[in-house]
Enzyme design. Structure first.
Site, short mmCIF file in Angstrom:
data_model
loop_
_atom_site.label_atom_id
_atom_site.label_comp_id
_atom_site.label_asym_id
_atom_site.label_seq_id
_atom_site.Cartn_x
_atom_site.Cartn_y
_atom_site.Cartn_z
N ASP A 36 -4.52 -6.09 -1.96
CA ASP A 36 -3.58 -5.37 -3.15
C ASP A 36 -2.35 -6.10 -3.65
O ASP A 36 -1.58 -6.13 -2.95
CB ASP A 36 -3.34 -3.85 -2.38
N HIS A 68 -7.69 -6.97 -5.08
CA HIS A 68 -7.55 -5.79 -6.03
C HIS A 68 -6.29 -6.11 -6.84
O HIS A 68 -5.33 -5.95 -6.39
CB HIS A 68 -7.53 -4.38 -5.32
N GLY A 146 -0.97 2.14 -6.55
CA GLY A 146 0.33 1.87 -6.22
C GLY A 146 1.03 2.15 -4.88
O GLY A 146 2.19 1.82 -4.73
N GLY A 148 -0.27 3.22 -0.55
CA GLY A 148 -0.99 3.53 0.44
C GLY A 148 -0.73 4.96 0.93
O GLY A 148 0.20 5.59 0.47
N GLY A 149 -1.50 5.59 1.83
CA GLY A 149 -1.36 6.77 2.42
C GLY A 149 -1.41 8.18 1.65
O GLY A 149 -0.91 9.12 2.04
N ASP A 179 -11.57 3.55 -2.95
CA ASP A 179 -10.22 2.92 -2.63
C ASP A 179 -9.33 4.00 -2.59
O ASP A 179 -8.77 4.49 -3.49
CB ASP A 179 -9.84 1.84 -3.28
N GLY A 181 -7.35 7.06 0.33
CA GLY A 181 -7.41 8.20 1.26
C GLY A 181 -8.52 8.31 2.11
O GLY A 181 -9.18 9.25 2.24
N GLY A 201 -6.94 1.73 4.20
CA GLY A 201 -5.69 1.19 4.63
C GLY A 201 -5.06 1.82 5.92
O GLY A 201 -5.30 1.41 7.04
N SER A 202 -4.25 2.85 5.72
CA SER A 202 -3.45 3.37 6.91
C SER A 202 -4.47 4.07 8.05
O SER A 202 -3.92 3.85 9.16
CB SER A 202 -2.55 4.75 6.35
C1 DX5 Z 1 -3.37 1.82 -3.49
C2 DX5 Z 1 -4.18 0.51 -2.93
C3 DX5 Z 1 -5.20 1.08 -1.62
C4 DX5 Z 1 -4.35 1.51 -0.73
C5 DX5 Z 1 -5.01 2.20 0.22
O1 DX5 Z 1 -3.06 1.63 -4.70
O2 DX5 Z 1 -5.16 0.14 -3.91
O3 DX5 Z 1 -6.04 -0.11 -1.45
O4 DX5 Z 1 -3.81 0.50 0.28
O5 DX5 Z 1 -4.48 2.77 1.45
P1 DX5 Z 1 -5.16 4.22 2.04
O6 DX5 Z 1 -6.26 3.91 2.63
O7 DX5 Z 1 -3.62 4.41 3.13
O8 DX5 Z 1 -5.11 5.27 0.81
ZN ZN Z 2 -6.65 -1.22 -3.30
#
Ligand code: DX5
Ligand code: ZN
Length: 225
Positions: A36, A68, A146, A148-149, A179, A181, A201-202
């Site tokens: 990202d 991304h 912008g 994660g989580g 992408d 949650g 991500g998380s």
């Molecule tokens: C958000 C990013 C995602 C993020 C996903 O702007 O594009 O790729 O890291 O993280 P989770 O899976 O924790 O929502």
């Molecule tokens: Zn992303």
């Protein structure tokens, strides 16, 4: 037979832990690595703008990086993130006008990388129909970009279903990625709706068993197309 692919997001990983985390993801048979990039303009935060791409690229042996770009200045950013380990570079529909999106999809393709187009939660999927034949991947944001989580936005599922049906009815070949949650519960809904690639991500990175998490995301997998 093609399968659902998992693209773990390394957004939350500090620079000095990147090599450990990436090595573990490879060991856990991660299909892709989601990278990202945030420019501080298109989104408020900044991430991976200090040449972390070179470090991550040096750690992987094949074309596995899924970039991304949450960036406005695509002329500057696309060349910075193009190398032989990068499989996809995805750019936001909201970042530039349609002619520029087509122009940059050609630029990305000329660098031997698959171009992807990303839509934010507030963007109607109908808007990208005229662009679909220019891109190899459509990334549906299921959170606001912008950070994660965040919590998965359920209305993303309708966009995924729409894209799945549209692709089938029009004989197109783009892959569908989602992408934000993604966990064991939301992954099931996304797979049922027609997703091909799940970014997470998380749910993966905060765990101490990447392989187990990746497998749990794939448990409802189906054949692609
Ligand atoms: C958000 C990013 C995602 C993020 C996903 O702007 O594009 O790729 O890291 O993280 P989770 O899976 O924790 O929502
Ligand atoms: Zn992303």
């Amino acid at each position: 037979m093609k399968k659902i692919q998992i693209s773990p997001s390394i957004l939350g990983v500090k620079k000095d832990c990147l090599s450990l985390v990436c090595n573990q993801l490879i060991k856990a048979q991660s299909d892709l690595i989601h990278f990202d990039v945030m420019d501080g303009v298109f989104v408020n935060n900044k991430s991976f703008v200090d040449d972390e791409i070179s470090l991550v690229s040096s750690l992987v042996s094949h074309k596995i990086i899924d970039v991304h770009l949450m960036c406005k200045d695509l002329k500057y950013y696309i060349p910075q993130y193009a190398n032989e380990k990068v499989k996809y570079i995805s750019i936001h529909y909201e970042a530039v006008d349609n002619l520029s999106l087509i122009y940059y999809s050609d630029i990305i393709r000329s660098l031997n990388i698959h171009p992807g187009i990303v839509i934010n939660p507030e963007t109607d999927v109908i808007e990208i129909i005229p662009l679909l034949n220019c891109f190899d991947l459509v990334l549906v944001m299921s959170v606001h970009p912008g950070l994660g989580g965040q919590v998965f936005i359920e209305s993303s599922l309708d966009k995924i279903k729409f894209l799945y049906d549209y692709r089938k009815n029009n004989n197109l070949k783009f892959v569908i990625e989602v992408d934000g949650g993604i966990n064991a519960e939301t992954s099931k809904k996304c797979i049922e709706s027609g997703t091909d690639i799940l970014v997470s991500g998380s749910y993966i990175i905060k765990s101490d068993d990447y392989k187990k998490q990746i497998e749990s995301l794939k448990q409802y997998e189906r054949d692609l197309y």
